[in-house]
Design a protein around this motif. Structure first.
Motif, PDB file in Angstrom:
ATOM      1  N   LEU A  80    -118.836-100.814  37.176  1.00  0.00           N
ATOM      2  CA  LEU A  80    -117.598-100.887  37.947  1.00  0.00           C
ATOM      3  C   LEU A  80    -117.468-102.271  38.578  1.00  0.00           C
ATOM      4  N   HIS A  81    -116.316-102.853  38.377  1.00  0.00           N
ATOM      5  CA  HIS A  81    -116.024-104.155  38.988  1.00  0.00           C
ATOM      6  C   HIS A  81    -114.701-104.049  39.724  1.00  0.00           C
ATOM      7  N   ALA A  82    -114.723-104.285  41.013  1.00  0.00           N
ATOM      8  CA  ALA A  82    -113.504-104.229  41.825  1.00  0.00           C
ATOM      9  C   ALA A  82    -113.140-105.642  42.272  1.00  0.00           C
ATOM     10  N   TRP A  83    -111.859-105.911  42.297  1.00  0.00           N
ATOM     11  CA  TRP A  83    -111.414-107.241  42.677  1.00  0.00           C
ATOM     12  C   TRP A  83    -110.102-107.152  43.445  1.00  0.00           C
ATOM     13  N   ALA A  98    -108.826-111.861  33.542  1.00  0.00           N
ATOM     14  CA  ALA A  98    -109.986-112.701  33.863  1.00  0.00           C
ATOM     15  C   ALA A  98    -111.114-111.855  34.447  1.00  0.00           C
ATOM     16  N   GLU A  99    -110.775-110.874  35.276  1.00  0.00           N
ATOM     17  CA  GLU A  99    -111.804-110.017  35.866  1.00  0.00           C
ATOM     18  C   GLU A  99    -112.433-109.092  34.826  1.00  0.00           C
ATOM     19  N   GLU A 100    -111.661-108.641  33.856  1.00  0.00           N
ATOM     20  CA  GLU A 100    -112.210-107.837  32.769  1.00  0.00           C
ATOM     21  C   GLU A 100    -113.207-108.657  31.943  1.00  0.00           C
ATOM     22  N   GLY A 156    -122.534-101.496  40.416  1.00  0.00           N
ATOM     23  CA  GLY A 156    -121.568-102.402  41.020  1.00  0.00           C
ATOM     24  C   GLY A 156    -121.807-103.804  40.485  1.00  0.00           C
ATOM     25  N   ALA A 157    -120.918-104.280  39.624  1.00  0.00           N
ATOM     26  CA  ALA A 157    -121.108-105.584  38.970  1.00  0.00           C
ATOM     27  C   ALA A 157    -120.028-106.541  39.434  1.00  0.00           C
ATOM     28  N   ASP A 158    -120.435-107.705  39.903  1.00  0.00           N
ATOM     29  CA  ASP A 158    -119.451-108.682  40.368  1.00  0.00           C
ATOM     30  C   ASP A 158    -119.503-109.988  39.593  1.00  0.00           C
ATOM     31  N   GLY A 159    -120.386-110.059  38.601  1.00  0.00           N
ATOM     32  CA  GLY A 159    -120.448-111.260  37.774  1.00  0.00           C
ATOM     33  C   GLY A 159    -121.219-112.413  38.367  1.00  0.00           C
ATOM     34  N   SER A 160    -121.808-112.226  39.540  1.00  0.00           N
ATOM     35  CA  SER A 160    -122.556-113.314  40.160  1.00  0.00           C
ATOM     36  C   SER A 160    -123.934-113.449  39.530  1.00  0.00           C
ATOM     37  N   VAL A 201    -111.292-102.281  38.693  1.00  0.00           N
ATOM     38  CA  VAL A 201    -110.435-101.698  39.710  1.00  0.00           C
ATOM     39  C   VAL A 201    -109.820-102.812  40.543  1.00  0.00           C
ATOM     40  N   HIS A 202    -108.517-102.729  40.747  1.00  0.00           N
ATOM     41  CA  HIS A 202    -107.853-103.672  41.647  1.00  0.00           C
ATOM     42  C   HIS A 202    -107.843-103.039  43.028  1.00  0.00           C
ATOM     43  N   GLY A 203    -108.783-103.452  43.862  1.00  0.00           N
ATOM     44  CA  GLY A 203    -108.899-102.877  45.189  1.00  0.00           C
ATOM     45  C   GLY A 203    -110.210-103.277  45.827  1.00  0.00           C
ATOM     46  N   PRO A 204    -110.453-102.852  47.061  1.00  0.00           N
ATOM     47  CA  PRO A 204    -111.668-103.235  47.782  1.00  0.00           C
ATOM     48  C   PRO A 204    -112.925-102.682  47.095  1.00  0.00           C
ATOM     49  N   THR A 205    -113.960-103.497  47.027  1.00  0.00           N
ATOM     50  CA  THR A 205    -115.188-103.121  46.332  1.00  0.00           C
ATOM     51  C   THR A 205    -115.888-101.953  47.009  1.00  0.00           C
ATOM     52  N   ARG A 206    -116.011-102.002  48.325  1.00  0.00           N
ATOM     53  CA  ARG A 206    -116.750-100.961  49.032  1.00  0.00           C
ATOM     54  C   ARG A 206    -116.149 -99.585  48.791  1.00  0.00           C
TER      55      ARG A 206
END
Length: 293
Positions: free
Chosen positions: A181-184, A211-213, A153-157, A237-242
């Motif tokens: 996987l990155h969801a936004w 931008a998210e890619e 689970g990668a969020d770029g932080s 993925v465009h959707g909730p991360t959980r």
């Protein structure tokens, strides 16, 4: 031998499954394995039903030595080449394992133990260690898919960088691939700068997704070069991360997340995504805290 993997045992079935996982981790890492059992004395659990005299300390120590011996035998059967040691410690299990984590490179626990309440999907020990452990914590739960990837689970932080490194290193040890996987959603994605100064609030179609890619690619920068033999799949993925991570975990052998991400509130040691996957993932979960957490 490079270090030590620590596993907490309490005699429950989940803790014995955790011993198996910890023995494999120690073998992959060429590390030692330390099996730890902690118990409180005097016991503070109130039994249901008619009062019975509590066991004395000698009886408790004999029982704990027996369960630790079983765990040691089990670990040696899984990984005969691993140096296995054990410790029986008087103290609060959460405090003992947190202290042990200071000397370990990985702590492994079952999702629930003998102290768990019916209906709880992740025990207090697992959640506490994920938030407070001084090294990565692997919570063994679900039914891992042996041939599946390691889902990251990668969020770029910045805080998530340690999880990225752990996932790639773990994949190299296991001979597995990484599914990053990155969801936004529009609620958690940073707004890109406007392209047209005349329309400061407008974004052209697809701009947020692009931008998210880029964010995901930047989060993995350098790791693909350091681990050239690890196959990598990127999924945005465009959707909730959980929900996205829990779904991906159904075909994974391991799910790796940071303790907190870019959506976390200052001061929180464990974010909502980390807690959600600890409770609902279909495979084991590794929670990796950054040095700043």
């Amino acid at each position: 031998m490079s270090g030590v993997v620590i596993v907490g045992v309490d005699g429950s079935a989940p803790s014995l499954v955790a011993v198996d996982a910890a023995a494999r981790e120690a073998r992959w890492r060429s590390a030692g394995l330390r099996i730890v059992h902690a118990f409180r004395w005097p016991p503070n659990r109130v039994p249901m039903g008619p009062p019975v005299p509590p066991p004395d300390e000698r009886e408790i120590r004999e029982m704990t030595e027996s369960l630790v011996t079983e765990a040691v035998d089990r670990a040696r059967a899984v990984a005969p080449s691993v140096d296995v040691t054990h410790a029986v410690v008087t103290g609060e299990p959460l405090t003992v394992l947190e202290g042990q984590s200071r000397a370990g490179e990985l702590v492994v626990v079952g999702s629930r133990g003998m102290g768990g309440f019916a209906g709880l999907l992740a025990g207090s020990t697992a959640v506490h260690l994920a938030a407070h452990g001084r090294c990565p914590v692997l919570v063994v739960r679900g039914g891992p898919e042996p041939a599946g990837p390691i889902v990251l689970g990668a969020d770029g932080s910045r805080a998530g960088g340690a999880a990225v490194e752990f996932a790639f290193a773990e994949a190299a040890l296991r001979g597995a691939g990484v599914l990053a996987l990155h969801a936004w959603t529009t609620w958690n994605a940073p707004v890109p700068p406007p392209q047209d100064p005349a329309e400061p609030y407008a974004s052209r179609p697809g701009m947020l997704a692009q931008a998210e890619e880029r964010l995901l690619c930047e989060a993995l920068a350098g790791h693909r070069e350091r681990y050239p033999d690890v196959p990598v799949e990127l999924r945005v993925v465009h959707g909730p991360t959980r929900e996205a991570l829990i779904e991906a975990s159904s075909t994974a052998q391991l799910l790796v997340v940071g303790a907190r991400g870019r959506g976390g509130f200052a001061g929180l040691l464990l974010g909502s995504v980390s807690q959600a996957v600890l409770h609902h993932a279909h495979c084991p979960v590794a929670v990796v805290r950054s040095g700043e957490s």
